[in-house]
Design a protein around this motif. Structure first.
Motif, PDB file in Angstrom:
ATOM      1  N   UNK A 200     -32.148 -21.792  17.351  1.00 15.94           N
ATOM      2  CA  UNK A 200     -33.293 -22.451  16.723  1.00 15.94           C
ATOM      3  C   UNK A 200     -33.821 -21.615  15.572  1.00 15.94           C
ATOM      4  N   UNK A 201     -33.971 -20.310  15.828  1.00 14.73           N
ATOM      5  CA  UNK A 201     -34.441 -19.443  14.744  1.00 14.73           C
ATOM      6  C   UNK A 201     -33.435 -19.416  13.591  1.00 14.73           C
ATOM      7  N   UNK A 202     -32.134 -19.361  13.974  1.00 19.06           N
ATOM      8  CA  UNK A 202     -31.112 -19.341  12.939  1.00 19.06           C
ATOM      9  C   UNK A 202     -31.102 -20.649  12.147  1.00 19.06           C
ATOM     10  N   UNK A 203     -31.269 -21.779  12.877  1.00 17.64           N
ATOM     11  CA  UNK A 203     -31.283 -23.078  12.207  1.00 17.64           C
ATOM     12  C   UNK A 203     -32.492 -23.233  11.297  1.00 17.64           C
ATOM     13  N   UNK A 204     -33.614 -22.668  11.726  1.00 15.75           N
ATOM     14  CA  UNK A 204     -34.798 -22.733  10.875  1.00 15.75           C
ATOM     15  C   UNK A 204     -34.541 -22.004   9.550  1.00 15.75           C
ATOM     16  N   UNK A 205     -33.895 -20.826   9.663  1.00 13.98           N
ATOM     17  CA  UNK A 205     -33.573 -20.094   8.440  1.00 13.98           C
ATOM     18  C   UNK A 205     -32.581 -20.886   7.581  1.00 13.98           C
ATOM     19  N   UNK A 206     -31.539 -21.423   8.267  1.00 14.06           N
ATOM     20  CA  UNK A 206     -30.550 -22.194   7.521  1.00 14.06           C
ATOM     21  C   UNK A 206     -31.163 -23.454   6.927  1.00 14.06           C
ATOM     22  N   UNK A 207     -32.115 -24.060   7.673  1.00 13.32           N
ATOM     23  CA  UNK A 207     -32.765 -25.269   7.183  1.00 13.32           C
ATOM     24  C   UNK A 207     -33.578 -24.979   5.918  1.00 13.32           C
ATOM     25  N   UNK A 208     -34.236 -23.811   5.905  1.00 11.40           N
ATOM     26  CA  UNK A 208     -35.010 -23.441   4.722  1.00 11.40           C
ATOM     27  C   UNK A 208     -34.095 -23.276   3.513  1.00 11.40           C
ATOM     28  N   UNK A 209     -32.959 -22.582   3.751  1.00 11.19           N
ATOM     29  CA  UNK A 209     -31.989 -22.401   2.660  1.00 11.19           C
ATOM     30  C   UNK A 209     -31.443 -23.756   2.224  1.00 11.19           C
ATOM     31  N   UNK A 210     -31.169 -24.634   3.220  1.00 10.10           N
ATOM     32  CA  UNK A 210     -30.623 -25.948   2.904  1.00 10.10           C
ATOM     33  C   UNK A 210     -31.614 -26.794   2.109  1.00 10.10           C
TER      34      UNK A 210
ATOM     35  N   UNK B 165     -30.971 -28.505  -1.305  1.00  9.81           N
ATOM     36  CA  UNK B 165     -31.145 -29.954  -1.488  1.00  9.81           C
ATOM     37  C   UNK B 165     -32.051 -30.236  -2.679  1.00  9.81           C
ATOM     38  N   UNK B 166     -33.145 -29.437  -2.783  1.00 10.82           N
ATOM     39  CA  UNK B 166     -34.052 -29.628  -3.919  1.00 10.82           C
ATOM     40  C   UNK B 166     -33.315 -29.394  -5.233  1.00 10.82           C
ATOM     41  N   UNK B 167     -32.502 -28.317  -5.248  1.00  8.35           N
ATOM     42  CA  UNK B 167     -31.745 -28.016  -6.460  1.00  8.35           C
ATOM     43  C   UNK B 167     -30.745 -29.128  -6.770  1.00  8.35           C
ATOM     44  N   UNK B 168     -30.022 -29.594  -5.719  1.00 12.12           N
ATOM     45  CA  UNK B 168     -29.032 -30.646  -5.914  1.00 12.12           C
ATOM     46  C   UNK B 168     -29.699 -31.967  -6.301  1.00 12.12           C
ATOM     47  N   UNK B 169     -30.890 -32.210  -5.725  1.00 12.33           N
ATOM     48  CA  UNK B 169     -31.620 -33.436  -6.075  1.00 12.33           C
ATOM     49  C   UNK B 169     -31.957 -33.456  -7.557  1.00 12.33           C
ATOM     50  N   UNK B 170     -32.390 -32.297  -8.049  1.00 10.62           N
ATOM     51  CA  UNK B 170     -32.705 -32.210  -9.467  1.00 10.62           C
ATOM     52  C   UNK B 170     -31.455 -32.452 -10.309  1.00 10.62           C
ATOM     53  N   UNK B 171     -30.327 -31.881  -9.856  1.00  9.21           N
ATOM     54  CA  UNK B 171     -29.075 -32.095 -10.571  1.00  9.21           C
ATOM     55  C   UNK B 171     -28.655 -33.561 -10.536  1.00  9.21           C
ATOM     56  N   UNK B 172     -28.846 -34.193  -9.351  1.00  8.40           N
ATOM     57  CA  UNK B 172     -28.479 -35.597  -9.212  1.00  8.40           C
ATOM     58  C   UNK B 172     -29.357 -36.489 -10.090  1.00  8.40           C
ATOM     59  N   UNK B 173     -30.642 -36.146 -10.182  1.00  8.63           N
ATOM     60  CA  UNK B 173     -31.531 -36.919 -11.057  1.00  8.63           C
ATOM     61  C   UNK B 173     -31.036 -36.852 -12.498  1.00  8.63           C
ATOM     62  N   UNK B 174     -30.671 -35.617 -12.919  1.00  5.90           N
ATOM     63  CA  UNK B 174     -30.165 -35.456 -14.284  1.00  5.90           C
ATOM     64  C   UNK B 174     -28.857 -36.218 -14.468  1.00  5.90           C
ATOM     65  N   UNK B 175     -27.984 -36.145 -13.406  1.00  2.00           N
ATOM     66  CA  UNK B 175     -26.706 -36.867 -13.477  1.00  2.00           C
ATOM     67  C   UNK B 175     -26.930 -38.366 -13.528  1.00  2.00           C
ATOM     68  N   UNK B 176     -27.951 -38.843 -12.765  1.00  2.00           N
ATOM     69  CA  UNK B 176     -28.247 -40.275 -12.764  1.00  2.00           C
ATOM     70  C   UNK B 176     -28.732 -40.738 -14.129  1.00  2.00           C
ATOM     71  N   UNK B 177     -29.564 -39.908 -14.745  1.00  2.00           N
ATOM     72  CA  UNK B 177     -30.032 -40.263 -16.089  1.00  2.00           C
ATOM     73  C   UNK B 177     -28.865 -40.290 -17.074  1.00  2.00           C
TER      74      UNK B 177
END
Length: 561
Positions: free
Chosen positions: A275-285, A289-301
């Motif tokens: 659980x602790x490890x997943x929480x850390x991994x979830x934060x990194x993920x 995701x935020x970074x990829x979302x921004x990239x996807x928004x730019x790609x969509x445009x």
């Protein structure tokens, strides 16, 4: 004993009720002499001597080979004893005189005898009134079972068999001894046994009084059963001896509970760690995701911009084909305008000459010709103007405003523009084209610019299909495209039919997908049918296709009318 006596040595006899009561070294027998048959008794049985054990005499004890008392009272009671008197209240035949008993239990080949715990502890003594006797000592290993090794509730019967015996897992090789209770002739007794929980069938009949070794019995509950056959030939009811082989400590319920607790604790610790490890991994993920979302928004445009460019490219491609057709179409009315203008110029000069001569009738005739030519110039000028307006409407973005449109005229115009456009691009191209317009179609409310693009695209595809098939040089093949209309109640159908190569079944479901094309690279964007599908849907209609490979294709546009 061969006739069933308890023992060959009898010490006393007494007669009672036409029977002989015989006391032997072991028990008391009842001897019945031959007699007349009675009831359902067979004659062969009644005519023989019969010997049976007397009920109640099984546990009579004698310390000598003779008895002081052996008699039958007048009321039918039997008295027995030498150092004391026992009274058996009724003289009758024992019904269980041939019962089988488990006499001993062997563990790893050695007999084990069971008794209650030794009454004296080490150091204890007994007092008989005169002196101390039987000084208590720790009992030696004499074959008696210890409750440290085995567990049982109590002992019972003449052979001290244990009740609810529990045998530990490491003493699980067992053998049973047995014998028929109060037997007379021992050589006439046969046995059969079974271990329920292990054996599936009763053992073979044997005269032995010991079983085979049951080796390495698995932990569990068992029931040993043994039965015997006496001199009478009948089998007695089986005697049961239940017991249990206890499991080792690591297979007990509390051991399993301990396993569950240990494993559960381990799982809980692992879950906490994960659980602790997943929480850390979830934060990194989440950051990824935020970074990829921004990239996807730019790609969509970027994709939207590219899509707009492709759509515009498709429009320009159709515009290029349309322009070639318009150039041909507009040339025809312009020729009329130029010709009639030249003729009018000559007629005006001739009119001036006749006017000078004063020939009024000739002047009127020339004026009439000039008037008619001017009307033709006006007609063909308007025709050229309409063609130019149509080109402008097709080239500019649609406003989306529906307006009443003559469907038959629209189809006819774009059929000819498509044909002449293809002819302008390829002088070798040639194809028949026909129209079959329903006069009842009339005008319907559509976005004419968009519908024109759809019709032009379908007709262009039809001409392309017949041109491809014509290139195969099939004998007797003649390219042909037919455009027709039909009114059905509140619907108007537009059909574009060709006799080209048809659409294969494997790609028919894909033709309306964006960017799907069967044309060679550089000859199509794959957006024509996709845009046509979207345009017709936007106008509340539907576009369908029927095709047979090798025979041709028909596209149907269904519009609300």
């Amino acid at each position: 004993t061969r006739e069933g006596m308890s023992d060959n040595y009898a010490t006393a006899f007494a007669e009672y009720d036409h029977r002989i009561i015989a006391g032997t070294n072991f028990k008391v027998d009842i001897i019945t002499p031959p007699h007349a048959p009675s009831g359902n008794e067979p004659d062969s049985v009644a005519r023989k001597w019969k010997i049976s054990l007397m009920a109640g005499s099984e546990n009579l004890v004698s310390s000598q080979n003779g008895w002081d008392i052996h008699m039958v009272t007048r009321d039918g009671r039997y008295l027995w004893g030498d150092q004391g008197t026992e009274i058996i209240p009724e003289i009758k035949t024992a019904t269980d005189s041939e019962r089988t008993e488990v006499t001993a239990i062997n563990i790893f080949g050695k007999p084990r005898y069971f008794r209650e715990p030794y009454p004296l502890k080490e150091g204890d003594t007994l007092w008989n009134g005169n002196s101390y006797i039987l000084k208590g000592q720790k009992p030696e290993n004499t074959g008696y079972a210890s409750k440290d090794e085995f567990k049982w509730d109590s002992i019972q019967g003449p052979y001290n068999t244990p009740v609810d015996l529990e045998i530990p897992y490491n003493l699980n090789t067992i053998q049973f001894q047995y014998a028929q209770h109060n037997q007379g002739r021992k050589d006439t007794v046969f046995y059969s046994y079974i271990m329920e929980g292990l054996d599936k069938h009763w053992s073979e009949i044997t005269d032995k009084t010991v079983t085979e070794n049951y080796m390495n019995l698995a932990p569990g509950k068992y029931v040993f059963k043994v039965r015997s056959q006496a001199i009478s030939g009948r089998w007695n009811p089986a005697v049961s001896f239940p017991f249990e082989v206890t499991p080792p400590w690591w297979e007990t319920w509390w051991a399993y509970l301990l396993y569950v607790l240990v494993i559960g604790g381990g799982i809980w610790q692992f879950i906490r760690y994960r659980s602790r490890q997943l929480l850390r991994e979830n934060k990194v993920l989440e950051e990824k995701v935020a970074h990829r979302t921004q990239q996807l928004k730019q790609s969509l445009e970027d994709l939207k911009a590219t899509q707009s460019q492709l759509v515009q490219s498709e429009k320009m491609a159709s515009l290029g084909e349309l322009t070639a057709g318009i150039a041909h179409e507009i040339q025809n009315p312009l020729n009329f305008v130029n010709n009639f203008s030249e003729i009018n110029k000559e007629l005006v000069e001739e009119l001036e000459q006749e006017a000078e001569k004063g020939n009024l009738e000739e002047v009127k005739a020339l004026a009439q010709d000039i008037k008619e030519n001017s009307e033709k110039i006006t007609h063909h000028g308007k025709r050229a103007d309409a063609i130019v307006k149509g080109m402008l409407q097709h080239s500019r973005n649609t406003s989306g405003q529906k307006e009443p449109t003559d469907i038959n005229s629209l189809c006819d115009e774009f059929l000819r523009l498509s044909y002449h456009g293809l002819r302008a691009k390829d002088k070798s191209f040639n194809s028949k084209f026909e129209t079959d317009f329903d006069p009842n179609v009339g005008r319907i409310s559509v976005v004419s610019q968009d519908l024109g693009r759809v019709i032009l695209n379908l007709i262009n595809n039809a001409f392309y299909a017949v041109q491809e098939k014509a290139g195969l040089n099939i004998p007797g093949y003649e390219p042909q495209v037919t455009v027709s209309t039909q009114r059905r109640r509140d619907k108007v159908d537009i059909y574009v039919k060709d006799n080209g190569g048809g659409i294969p079944d494997r790609i028919r479901e894909k033709i309306f997908q964006p960017f799907f094309t069967t044309k060679p690279a550089g000859q199509g964007t794959g957006l024509g049918l996709s845009l046509s599908f979207d345009i017709i849907k936007a106008q509340g209609g539907e576009i369908k296709v029927e095709s047979r490979e090798g025979e041709g294709t028909t596209f149907q546009i269904e519009l609300p009318g």
